[in-house]
Design an enzyme around this catalytic site. Structure first.
Site, mmCIF file in Angstrom:
data_model
loop_
_atom_site.group_PDB
_atom_site.id
_atom_site.type_symbol
_atom_site.label_atom_id
_atom_site.label_comp_id
_atom_site.label_asym_id
_atom_site.label_seq_id
_atom_site.Cartn_x
_atom_site.Cartn_y
_atom_site.Cartn_z
ATOM 1 N N ASP A 105 13.874 8.379 5.346
ATOM 2 C CA ASP A 105 12.525 8.386 4.782
ATOM 3 C C ASP A 105 12.536 8.270 3.264
ATOM 4 O OD1 ASP A 105 11.158 8.531 7.148
ATOM 5 O OD2 ASP A 105 10.751 10.679 7.052
ATOM 6 N N GLN A 114 9.626 16.465 10.884
ATOM 7 C CA GLN A 114 8.824 15.283 11.190
ATOM 8 C C GLN A 114 7.416 15.631 11.642
ATOM 9 O OE1 GLN A 114 9.831 11.910 10.562
ATOM 10 N NE2 GLN A 114 11.132 13.284 9.355
ATOM 11 N N TYR A 160 0.844 -1.191 0.000
ATOM 12 C CA TYR A 160 0.000 0.000 0.000
ATOM 13 C C TYR A 160 0.883 1.245 0.000
ATOM 14 C CZ TYR A 160 -3.900 3.115 0.849
ATOM 15 O OH TYR A 160 -4.832 4.108 0.710
ATOM 16 N N HIS A 181 4.355 15.644 9.120
ATOM 17 C CA HIS A 181 3.662 14.438 8.674
ATOM 18 C C HIS A 181 2.160 14.536 8.915
ATOM 19 C CE1 HIS A 181 6.478 11.403 7.248
ATOM 20 N NE2 HIS A 181 7.358 11.822 8.148
ATOM 21 N N GLU A 239 3.274 -36.477 29.362
ATOM 22 C CA GLU A 239 2.318 -35.403 29.076
ATOM 23 C C GLU A 239 0.888 -35.909 28.936
ATOM 24 O OE1 GLU A 239 5.187 -32.371 26.490
ATOM 25 O OE2 GLU A 239 4.030 -33.922 25.462
#
Length: 435
Positions: A353, A249, A119, A252, A407
């Site tokens: 980035d 930053q 995406y 964003h 077990e």
């Protein structure tokens, strides 16, 4: 001393997130039941786009022709860096085998998933770099089919630079569809696509919630929240560089936390004084996002010394962690919780980035306490195998039978019993749980 907050956030990354779960699950259910038709209806409603959703080779070629040559060169440069870093990562995973006991060989094999869905956001900002980061790593991993999915603009389609990036990085199909409907199309194998085995890439809160709901039916890179960044700075740091990096930053989104952790009060105050002017100097949309993020989510924390700074950073476990302080090797050895680390003024989160080679799809909201970011390894399954001679498996069979009976798993024990009886008919074995 106790931490001193020179600026304290009034909100956190989860504040005002809203309950999108019901909306997203309703869309997913509709599309799973209605298939292509339902997905197209949601695309018309949310993307406001009624063009071709699977780009043809001719449409890809036409979009690529619209990208300026200088930008093409930059995309190829970034792709080459990301590809070579991913190839280095892949080389760290080997197919190996080991003789556990004489005659019993166990092995490990790395197998890429068959189909990846990548995406690529294209709303507020067109994330060209996300196409590079996600498609390139899937290609290097060896995925047989890669779908790149990005929201189209009304009457325009997917950003041509995203199309170009996805194409040269190795996408087999490019899907012009955004949001939940795009994620659903890749997951359910709509429009003739193979069903995705893994979904990767950043997105808004609806995309993130869709991936969270679908996780288990399909693999995902991580459950992501708003991007966040922390800077560790001492008296040697340049306050203008620190302030610029924080603002870079914060742009964003309105809910993207940025944090400054320092042991120097003068530096902290200088940085805080510079930030508003740097925000005001940004383009309007960027400035609005950065201003809201700085006002509501940013923090400036004063610590006693570098050890307290490091401990504070580890507690926050930021997605991006920058160190602008003396003795970088000490910080590299000491810090343990971060998505990606940027050591020294000479590097910056923006490099990671876009073009430095390391991946920018990283853990947010403190998830760096337990996971790293997207890498070539996310697309690979590490599976195991074993092979044995009859003599080599004898001691394994004996231990298996006794442990299984202890077990209470008699069926497991008998799977070992029958082999011992067949292969060693003249021997007697004590296969009881006690004794």
């Amino acid at each position: 001393m106790a931490l001193e907050y020179l600026k304290k956030a009034s909100l956190t990354s989860t504040s005002n997130a809203g309950d999108v779960h019901d909306t997203v699950i309703a869309i997913l259910n509709d599309i799973e039941a209605g298939g292509d038709t339902a997905a197209l209806e949601y695309a018309a409603k949310f993307d406001r786009y009624e063009g071709n959703v699977l780009l043809t080779p001719a449409e890809i070629e036409a979009a690529c022709a619209l990208v300026p040559e200088k930008l093409k060169a930059d995309i190829r440069f970034a792709h080459d860096n990301v590809r070579r870093f991913a190839e280095m990562q892949k080389s760290t995973v080997a197919n190996v085998e080991h003789e556990v006991v004489p005659g019993m060989i166990a092995g490990q094999k790395a197998i890429p998933v068959d189909a990846a869905g990548c995406y690529v956001p294209g709303g507020r900002y067109s994330h060209i770099a996300s196409a590079i980061m996600t498609v390139t790593t899937a290609k290097v991993a060896g995925c047989r089919h890669i779908t790149a999915c990005s929201p189209p603009r009304p009457d325009v389609g997917v950003n041509p630079a995203i199309v170009y990036a996805a194409h040269i990085c190795g996408a087999d199909q490019i899907l012009a569809m955004g949001g939940v409907q795009g994620v659903a199309a890749m997951t359910f194998g709509l429009f003739g696509l193979p069903r995705a085995n893994i979904l990767v890439g950043p997105g808004n809160q609806f995309v993130a919630e869709a991936k969270r709901i679908l996780f288990g039916r399909v693999g995902i890179d991580m459950i992501a929240g708003p991007t966040d960044s922390l800077i560790l700075a001492d008296s040697s740091a340049d306050p203008h560089i620190v302030a610029t990096d924080l603002v870079s930053q914060a742009e964003h989104g309105y809910n993207s936390p940025v944090w400054l952790v320092t042991d120097d009060r003068a530096l902290a105050e200088d940085v805080m004084a510079r930030v508003p002017g740097l925000i005001a100097d940004l383009p309007e949309v960027n400035a609005e996002n950065a201003a809201a993020a700085w006002r509501d989510y940013a923090e400036v924390i004063l610590c006693a010394d570098r050890e307290e700074m490091a401990a504070t950073s580890d507690a926050y476990a930021p997605e991006h962690l920058t160190v602008q302080a003396a003795d970088l090797d000490w910080w590299l050895g000491r810090l343990t919780c971060y998505g990606s680390l940027f050591l020294g003024e000479e590097t910056t989160v923006a490099y990671g980035d876009k073009a430095a080679g390391t991946n920018h799809v990283l853990p947010t909201s403190g998830a760096a306490r337990y996971t790293g970011g997207l890498s070539v390894h996310k697309y690979m399954k590490i599976v195991t195998w074993q092979r044995a001679t009859r003599e080599g498996a004898k001691s394994i069979a004996e231990a298996t039978a006794r442990i299984s009976r202890l077990e209470g798993m008699e069926g497991h024990a008998r799977a070992a019993d029958v082999r011992l009886a067949k292969y060693f008919p003249d021997e007697t074995f004590d296969l009881t749980a006690n004794g």
